[in-house]
Design a protein around this motif. Sequence first.
Motif, PDB file in Angstrom:
ATOM      1  N   SER A 126       4.647  -0.947 -10.381  1.00  0.00           N
ATOM      2  CA  SER A 126       3.984  -0.679 -11.431  1.00  0.00           C
ATOM      3  C   SER A 126       5.105  -0.517 -12.660  1.00  0.00           C
ATOM      4  N   GLY A 127       6.132  -0.317 -12.261  1.00  0.00           N
ATOM      5  CA  GLY A 127       7.246  -0.100 -13.076  1.00  0.00           C
ATOM      6  C   GLY A 127       7.884  -1.505 -13.725  1.00  0.00           C
ATOM      7  N   VAL A 152       0.901  -1.147   0.045  1.00  0.00           N
ATOM      8  CA  VAL A 152       0.049   0.029  -0.180  1.00  0.00           C
ATOM      9  C   VAL A 152       0.706   1.282  -0.166  1.00  0.00           C
ATOM     10  N   THR A 153       2.308   1.183   0.485  1.00  0.00           N
ATOM     11  CA  THR A 153       3.031   2.434   0.288  1.00  0.00           C
ATOM     12  C   THR A 153       3.275   2.764  -1.250  1.00  0.00           C
ATOM     13  N   HIS A 154       2.899   3.930  -1.501  1.00  0.00           N
ATOM     14  CA  HIS A 154       3.129   4.702  -2.842  1.00  0.00           C
ATOM     15  C   HIS A 154       4.501   4.172  -3.502  1.00  0.00           C
ATOM     16  N   ASP A 175      -5.484   1.001 -11.714  1.00  0.00           N
ATOM     17  CA  ASP A 175      -4.362   1.440 -11.604  1.00  0.00           C
ATOM     18  C   ASP A 175      -3.620   0.744 -10.167  1.00  0.00           C
ATOM     19  N   LEU A 176      -2.259   0.755 -10.121  1.00  0.00           N
ATOM     20  CA  LEU A 176      -1.796   0.144  -8.909  1.00  0.00           C
ATOM     21  C   LEU A 176      -1.302   1.009  -7.831  1.00  0.00           C
ATOM     22  N   VAL A 177      -1.170   2.314  -8.281  1.00  0.00           N
ATOM     23  CA  VAL A 177      -0.591   3.145  -7.327  1.00  0.00           C
ATOM     24  C   VAL A 177      -1.477   3.970  -6.291  1.00  0.00           C
ATOM     25  N   THR A 178      -2.688   4.171  -6.654  1.00  0.00           N
ATOM     26  CA  THR A 178      -3.643   4.680  -5.851  1.00  0.00           C
ATOM     27  C   THR A 178      -3.838   4.054  -4.770  1.00  0.00           C
ATOM     28  N   HIS A 179      -4.120   4.431  -3.610  1.00  0.00           N
ATOM     29  CA  HIS A 179      -3.862   3.753  -2.381  1.00  0.00           C
ATOM     30  C   HIS A 179      -5.443   2.933  -2.207  1.00  0.00           C
ATOM     31  N   PHE A 180      -6.476   3.510  -2.722  1.00  0.00           N
ATOM     32  CA  PHE A 180      -7.554   2.839  -2.854  1.00  0.00           C
ATOM     33  C   PHE A 180      -7.505   1.286  -3.349  1.00  0.00           C
TER      34      PHE A 180
END
Lengths: 339, 339
Positions: free
Chosen positions: A85-86, A76-78, B74-79
Amino acid sequence: MEKGKSHVSLKDLAREIGVSISTVSRALNNHPDISLAMTLKIQKLAAERNYTPNPLAMGLLKQATRMIGVIVPDLVTHFYSSIISGIEQVAEEKGYYILIASSSESLQKEISSVENLLKTRVEGLIVCLSQETQSYAHFDRLIRNNIPLVFFDRVCRTGEVPSVVVDNMDAARKITRHFYKNGFRRIAYIAGPDHLNISQERTRGYLSGLESCGLDFDPELLVKCNMSSEGATEATSHLLQLPKRPDAIFGINDTVAFAAMKEIKRHGLRIPEEVALVGFTDEFHSTVVDPALTSITHPTFEIGKEAARLFFNRIENPDAKPVQVVLNTKLVVRKSSVK
Amino acid sequence: MEKGKSHVSLKDLAREIGVSISTVSRALNNHPDISLAMTLKIQKLAAERNYTPNPLAMGLLKQATRMIGVIVPDLVTHFYSSIISGIEQVAEEKGYYILIASSSESLQKEISSVENLLKTRVEGLIVCLSQETQSYAHFDRLIRNNIPLVFFDRVCRTGEVPSVVVDNMDAARKITRHFYKNGFRRIAYIAGPDHLNISQERTRGYLSGLESCGLDFDPELLVKCNMSSEGATEATSHLLQLPKRPDAIFGINDTVAFAAMKEIKRHGLRIPEEVALVGFTDEFHSTVVDPALTSITHPTFEIGKEAARLFFNRIENPDAKPVQVVLNTKLVVRKSSVK
DNA sequence: TTCATCAGCGCAAACCTTTGCGGTAACCTT
DNA sequence: AAGGTTACCGCAAAGGTTTGCGCTGATGAA
């Protein structure tokens, strides 16, 4: 499509056309042994039936599952999700999928994740060590069997395993000098556990930065925490209650920086007038908080892509020497550190 | 362990002991046909050699890969990462792995992700629709072949496919009424695309909330955007430049809320004195921004766990009627909406 | 002693794909 | 017409596992 059977096999196609399985296989692979007429006929049917080779069968045959295991401390950490994602982007280009496991910063879970991922026959692992990890025996098997392995950010065994990191020492130096230039003299650093390379390197950068500014190192101003919100809150509180409290703090990562910010506010101190703050974090969060946080921004997406690239290098060239890729960070100055 | 061969097979064990493969297999499965002595001997060797069944072979045989495909915008949104985390936890308990694909809010990528995941023979899919998705034909194949499928948050075909959502209408109503109670009268709503269920439902809640407060609906105050930062910034800017600008805004999700906050500040307006703000977002982000953001918090982790549970229900009971699980949200009041 | 019974184990098929090798026609050559 | 090519295709093994069935040797009973 028949009910209850969603995938067509070579056998199905062979039966329908009335040839052998091998003929179908060769036709689909454009093998010259098969006549043009037959090839066309088979390919047409395959397209109609939406045939796709069974990756399980291919995996068995080629001993290649086209899957990469990825182990991160959390999802969950960005910082991590962006890196993932990369990795995913590069993997997708190569036709690979990634299997993600999170260690929850626990050595035990990291060990079992390694085991479980290997059980699923991933072709290799891309790993960021958990915070607890101080012994590395669970990676021996991979190294011994030459199974591709790449570390990023928190790394170990850099002689044997390719890795991608940022120039932590340089980054910490930059922060320290930035504080100095802006008139701050009691510069504190909230570090992480000693055994983590990122913590060590940033500590070295901190010390080197102090020295280059002609500042004496005050051991009181270097505190360690476990990099959780709670740990960071406590560390910050401790710093703020020192007889001579710091006028500048930098935190080792996102979590620490944000917790520190909250805690400074809770103590009724103004940022940056009374206490300046700099973090290691990413673009998005830094701008959304108030005051906007000066920070070292990691090229997270690039870290992920680079880790994946190293991984595929390893796959394509198993005996190449392990390299370490060092990415640069950028100090982005915002309100939190300028009076 | 032999070099270059990291996995032991039944055949290896059989050869070493001098029995047939089937005997080894049965011994490891405690089949009564095998004598106790032999069983023990085989199990001991298997343990020493660290034998684990090859999941590819098992997958071929049982037609079950123990893998779930997960598609998120997307993967990066905390949600999403938090939801994935929830899915992963339940999956891990069941001995399943998840394969993650991100659609990047693109219908095309969503379609190809569905195809690719099916190619890898995942046992089913857990999906949150992309923002662009208005046609749902790419899910037909799953439904027709009774391949387990679960939607969450952004859903469709709720009659045929199990899903987990939050009570969006209720949430939007709560926000609207909260604004009213705190003295705000020109309440604006930044919505998403019409075809998304979450956008529709929240719009209904907004309207219903207005009505229950005796406020007239002013069409100027309902703007749509594409839920990107840029779109939200533009929408906010538009609202703030209205002849009679709103004194309260709520944004449909995290991205929109934060972009709106930045934009309000950029216009030199104070929150909440001049413009109040409420978002749909998560605990962590809401508290880190300034002023702390009043928001509807999603039970993200729980959404993920529930989606996974629905998925396994489907696996274990393929013919059960599709249900929709509705989770409750909570309005957490912070500074951004109270004068 | 002889036949039935049973414990204990192996064979082979099935899941799906690729590929070396062998086979069968039809064709060409001399 | 007989032998040699060649075009085209099938067999079978390999990769790893499970499992119905068949097989063997020994033990029991009659």
